[in-house]
Scaffold this active site. Sequence first.
Site, short mmCIF file in Angstrom:
data_model
loop_
_atom_site.label_atom_id
_atom_site.label_comp_id
_atom_site.label_asym_id
_atom_site.label_seq_id
_atom_site.Cartn_x
_atom_site.Cartn_y
_atom_site.Cartn_z
N ALA A 1 13.75 7.44 1.86
CA ALA A 1 14.17 6.82 3.36
C ALA A 1 14.62 7.47 3.49
CB ALA A 1 14.06 5.59 2.73
N VAL B 1 11.84 11.10 7.60
CA VAL B 1 11.07 10.12 7.68
C VAL B 1 11.59 8.51 8.13
CG1 VAL B 1 10.50 7.81 4.95
CG2 VAL B 1 10.58 10.63 4.68
N VAL C 1 -5.37 -15.52 5.04
CA VAL C 1 -4.27 -14.36 5.42
C VAL C 1 -4.26 -13.16 5.80
CG1 VAL C 1 -2.86 -13.14 3.43
CG2 VAL C 1 -3.70 -15.56 2.95
N HIS D 1 2.48 -5.21 -7.34
CA HIS D 1 3.53 -5.13 -6.15
C HIS D 1 2.34 -4.58 -4.08
CE1 HIS D 1 6.85 -2.95 -4.07
NE2 HIS D 1 7.33 -3.79 -4.05
N ASP E 1 1.84 3.68 -4.26
CA ASP E 1 2.85 2.36 -5.12
C ASP E 1 2.20 1.76 -6.37
OD1 ASP E 1 3.75 -1.25 -5.01
OD2 ASP E 1 4.05 -0.50 -2.62
N SER F 1 10.74 -3.87 0.77
CA SER F 1 8.84 -3.39 -0.11
C SER F 1 7.84 -3.71 1.69
CB SER F 1 8.74 -3.87 -1.22
OG SER F 1 9.72 -2.63 -2.17
#
Length: 379
Positions: A272, A277, A189, A173, A138, A324
């Site tokens: 993808a 995958v 969290v 991200h 990423d 994502s």
Amino acid sequence: MDQAWYHPAEGRAGRMSGTKLRDITKVVKATEEVPIRTTIPDGEDDPATKKGIIYPGFEVQIAEEWQGQEVEGNNLWYRDKNGDFYWSGWFGELAEEQEPVIELDESSVLPWWLSNYNIREIWDEGYMGEGVKVAVLDTGLDPEHPNLRHAISTEDSFNFLDRNKNIKDWNGHGTHCTGIIAANGTNNVWGISPKATIVGGKITRSVTSGINLDVLADSIEYFSDKVHVISISAGVAKINKRLREAIDNCSNAIIVAAIGNSETRRKGDYPAEHDSVLAVGAIDELENITDYTIRSGSIGVCAPGHEMYSTDKDGNYKTDSGTSMAAPFVAGLIALAKSKSPEKNMQEISDLLIETGTEKISGSFTYKTINPVKFMERI
């Protein structure tokens, strides 16, 4: 006792008259860029043969401490095993790593994307991702985030853009996706697999700015025999021979990738769309497939991806939505299964995840949602 020294702040060499404190071996870490010289001159007029920089986060093994030239009120200098000198003002001694305590208490309130799927019960059975490595390809990661530093292995991480080990996430991200996998409960969290080990592969500076196909292929090749799961929350419209071969040759790890976001397209992103995958779409709290999930027949499963509160760059937090976010959730769920059944290969686990999914229909489109309880029972 006289020793040569180098003043990094002034960039000049000289002599240091100091008292040797003790012979020691320890590690110190740079907190900002440190100019050094790699050889120490015999005298003030002897030029350095080579100069360099120690970047933030790099570690130096120290053999001796010396008291010498005072700089900004600090007169402690370090001498490493190669004979090079560093002013201690730029360094801090590393604390001994402690095994993180990750446990729920009565005040722990899990988000819908964990509580709706009885993830707490799976954790209570003793499965939290221990011994499983997940690569997140990423925008980088935040290795110092309080929710993530327990999990991130910087030693095995790599920046494929600059060809170095600096994986700092300037975008956020990648850090957000990583938290969905492995956040440790700090500030309440949580990630789905908080004891998994995360390695970062920085392949882009922004997922909206595009990805170089060869960089993506490099990262898959690099991690294919180093991790169990590769999570990719970015994609491209086309595939080339190099990327296809990298995916085909990735036989040890399972690649989990976001199908992509679009309300009009019917073909998803690569990797993808590649048939080996595990392609992932996003669902909301009611298990409805989201409007932005590309309606591709390549989707293996859909998972929570809507309004996910997770970690962000610079130690922060944020809410984000998209396929994502669904891909790392699935990557983390697979990590839970692998920690329960380490003898199973990754393709077996991926196939079982799809097999145990719950079939749903949205208009004319049929999809499967994850069923973690059934999946873990069958593992």
